[in-house]
Motif scaffolding. Sequence first.
Motif, mmCIF file in Angstrom:
data_model
loop_
_atom_site.group_PDB
_atom_site.id
_atom_site.type_symbol
_atom_site.label_atom_id
_atom_site.label_comp_id
_atom_site.label_asym_id
_atom_site.label_seq_id
_atom_site.Cartn_x
_atom_site.Cartn_y
_atom_site.Cartn_z
ATOM 1 N N SER A 1 0.856 -1.176 0.000
ATOM 2 C CA SER A 1 0.000 0.000 0.000
ATOM 3 C C SER A 1 0.891 1.224 0.000
ATOM 4 O O SER A 1 2.110 1.112 0.199
ATOM 5 N N PHE A 2 0.324 2.402 -0.170
ATOM 6 C CA PHE A 2 1.141 3.605 -0.198
ATOM 7 C C PHE A 2 1.798 3.870 1.149
ATOM 8 O O PHE A 2 2.798 4.578 1.235
ATOM 9 N N TRP B 1 -2.647 7.714 -5.084
ATOM 10 C CA TRP B 1 -3.075 6.298 -4.996
ATOM 11 C C TRP B 1 -4.590 6.172 -5.051
ATOM 12 O O TRP B 1 -5.122 5.364 -5.805
ATOM 13 N N LEU C 1 -6.738 3.086 -6.892
ATOM 14 C CA LEU C 1 -6.127 1.786 -6.641
ATOM 15 C C LEU C 1 -6.725 1.153 -5.388
ATOM 16 O O LEU C 1 -7.208 1.859 -4.494
ATOM 17 N N VAL D 1 2.583 -0.832 -9.451
ATOM 18 C CA VAL D 1 2.781 0.519 -8.936
ATOM 19 C C VAL D 1 4.079 1.105 -9.491
ATOM 20 O O VAL D 1 4.117 2.251 -9.947
#
Length: 72
Positions: free
Chosen positions: A27-28, A49, A55, A64
């Motif tokens: 994840s970010f 994101w 996303l 990504v």
Amino acid sequence: MRPALSAKAISVCDEKIAKKGEGVGLSFYAFFANRNDDPDLLMEAAEWWIKTHALNHFEKATKVREMIKSGQ
């Protein structure tokens, strides 16, 4: 996404892929330390994101990385 964040994100993706393989997701939040020491940068990543690309919470690091490299 500012160049420093792009470089950091690509580096994190590369590290995750090297350690766990091509199928690893992230994840970010993976781009940041466990503390919120730069809220503006965190919000920039979140906007890229979530708002810009819609996303999922976890995405494949390869996807990504390629999105960032292509300037999306």
